[in-house]
Write an enzyme that holds these catalytic residues in place. Sequence first.
Site, mmCIF file in Angstrom:
data_model
loop_
_atom_site.group_PDB
_atom_site.id
_atom_site.type_symbol
_atom_site.label_atom_id
_atom_site.label_comp_id
_atom_site.label_asym_id
_atom_site.label_seq_id
_atom_site.Cartn_x
_atom_site.Cartn_y
_atom_site.Cartn_z
ATOM 1 N N TYR A 141 40.118 39.620 29.283
ATOM 2 C CA TYR A 141 38.831 38.934 29.427
ATOM 3 C C TYR A 141 37.673 39.726 28.796
ATOM 4 O O TYR A 141 36.607 39.176 28.540
ATOM 5 C CB TYR A 141 38.513 38.663 30.904
ATOM 6 C CG TYR A 141 39.430 37.631 31.547
ATOM 7 C CD1 TYR A 141 40.480 37.062 30.845
ATOM 8 C CD2 TYR A 141 39.242 37.240 32.866
ATOM 9 C CE1 TYR A 141 41.314 36.133 31.430
ATOM 10 C CE2 TYR A 141 40.082 36.304 33.462
ATOM 11 C CZ TYR A 141 41.121 35.756 32.730
ATOM 12 O OH TYR A 141 41.952 34.837 33.318
ATOM 13 N N LYS A 189 54.104 42.953 32.697
ATOM 14 C CA LYS A 189 55.053 42.317 31.777
ATOM 15 C C LYS A 189 55.559 43.431 30.854
ATOM 16 O O LYS A 189 55.442 43.362 29.622
ATOM 17 C CB LYS A 189 54.328 41.180 31.017
ATOM 18 C CG LYS A 189 55.223 40.299 30.197
ATOM 19 C CD LYS A 189 56.111 39.385 31.007
ATOM 20 C CE LYS A 189 57.014 38.565 30.100
ATOM 21 N NZ LYS A 189 58.127 37.930 30.810
ATOM 22 N N ASP A 221 56.315 36.828 35.528
ATOM 23 C CA ASP A 221 56.995 35.532 35.626
ATOM 24 C C ASP A 221 57.865 35.471 36.883
ATOM 25 O O ASP A 221 57.879 34.464 37.601
ATOM 26 C CB ASP A 221 57.805 35.226 34.355
ATOM 27 C CG ASP A 221 58.516 36.441 33.787
ATOM 28 O OD1 ASP A 221 58.316 37.551 34.300
ATOM 29 O OD2 ASP A 221 59.299 36.281 32.832
ATOM 30 N N ASP A 245 44.259 36.670 38.084
ATOM 31 C CA ASP A 245 43.532 35.400 38.141
ATOM 32 C C ASP A 245 44.533 34.273 38.437
ATOM 33 O O ASP A 245 44.333 33.438 39.333
ATOM 34 C CB ASP A 245 42.848 35.174 36.779
ATOM 35 C CG ASP A 245 41.827 34.065 36.807
ATOM 36 O OD1 ASP A 245 41.634 33.462 37.880
ATOM 37 O OD2 ASP A 245 41.225 33.780 35.755
ATOM 38 N N ASP A 249 45.405 32.452 42.385
ATOM 39 C CA ASP A 249 45.187 31.011 42.535
ATOM 40 C C ASP A 249 46.475 30.316 42.971
ATOM 41 O O ASP A 249 46.457 29.405 43.797
ATOM 42 C CB ASP A 249 44.718 30.392 41.213
ATOM 43 C CG ASP A 249 43.208 30.240 41.165
ATOM 44 O OD1 ASP A 249 42.529 31.042 41.824
ATOM 45 O OD2 ASP A 249 42.715 29.339 40.463
#
Length: 359
Positions: A141, A189, A221, A245, A249
């Site tokens: 970001y 990852k 994942d 993020d 959620d």
Amino acid sequence: MKLKVLVVAGDGIGPEVTGEAVRVLRTVAEMGGHEFEFREELIGGIAINKAGSPLPKATLDVALESDAVLLGAVGGNEFNALPPNKRPEAGLLQLRQALGGFANLRPSFAWPALAQNSPLKPEVVNGTDIIFVRELLGGLYFGEPRAWDKEAGAAWNTMRYTRDEVVRVARVAFELASSRRKKLTSVDKANVLEVSQLWRATVTELAPQYPDVTLEHQYVDACAMHLMNTPRNFDVVLTENLFGDILSDEAAVITGSLGMLPSATIGGAVNLYEPVHGSAPDIAGQDKANPLGAIGSVAAMLEYSFGLSEEANSVYRAIEEVLNSGKVTADLKPAGRPASTPEVGAAVCEAISARAVSA
Ligand code: NAD
């Protein structure tokens, strides 16, 4: 103890939910021992309309002099045509950056009274109690270079972390795990990304300093899947900005309503507390908003900014009592008439006062 709290209510349902959260802090103050001094300033769309900027200088100045900041929500349909850096949301991003908090704490807790509200089966969600520690100031970001070259038909962003950025947020997560069920899941990852390899190596290196905490690593994942299948197996989840993020959620479905979710951003000059939800223009001004996410956020403020764990627990227990009583807003699908925002706030305050009297 006199504690200075800046309230930036913002837009839509922001003022409705922060109003109830402030009422809860006043009730806590009545229990004795400390005093809150509230200041109110503008942020978001209302700040654009009244002061010409989504984050007026006066707001930032007062925020930096405060002991904690409580934010409602920003955003509204009338601002949707503005460029990103002029929109209400820009005010929130600027405030977060200026306050400097790098660890975003988001709990995902399965309140027993709401088990039926989750799309997951009650036997899967029951007993879930997770805190996500999401790195908030680095990664994709904020990484440079970033651009969308329209002529070339290409766009790029940069995922970048330094070892120090990982260390500071990992320490928050280890300490939190140490104060809870002593399990830390670090998510990355590392099978594909060099940034994740740095992340994993750094977290692993710190682990011996927290011998009471069991550290495990999961690929993002796999973690996304385990969160839905076996959410009870998680305690503290540490991850970088983008993964955090998305995963936090995803885990929010466990609680059954967006209106229930609090958050805390810590580690900077001044901590910032805000419900996770937005300004909900569809229900704004109708006293329909669930204030429990904002009230949970001030419970987190009592705990993390002011070290008032007993008072924070009293707020959490009051929220639980109100949920059990069924006096809740429409988003929680009560059996009878939905309660209004002020009715829920008043019920939480009554439960806090009743506990104080019986103690
Ligand atoms: P939203 O979170 O505002 O609303 C999504 C849905 O959840 C709506 O149906 C809304 O009615 C419901 N909802 C949200 N909070 C609720 C509550 N406390 N009680 C009951 N129901 C609640 O998200 P959105 O509709 O995508 O965005 C609306 C505006 O909010 C946009 O301008 C967006 O940019 C902004 N936004 C701000 C923040 C923030 O301030 N932190 C976060 C997300 C979105």
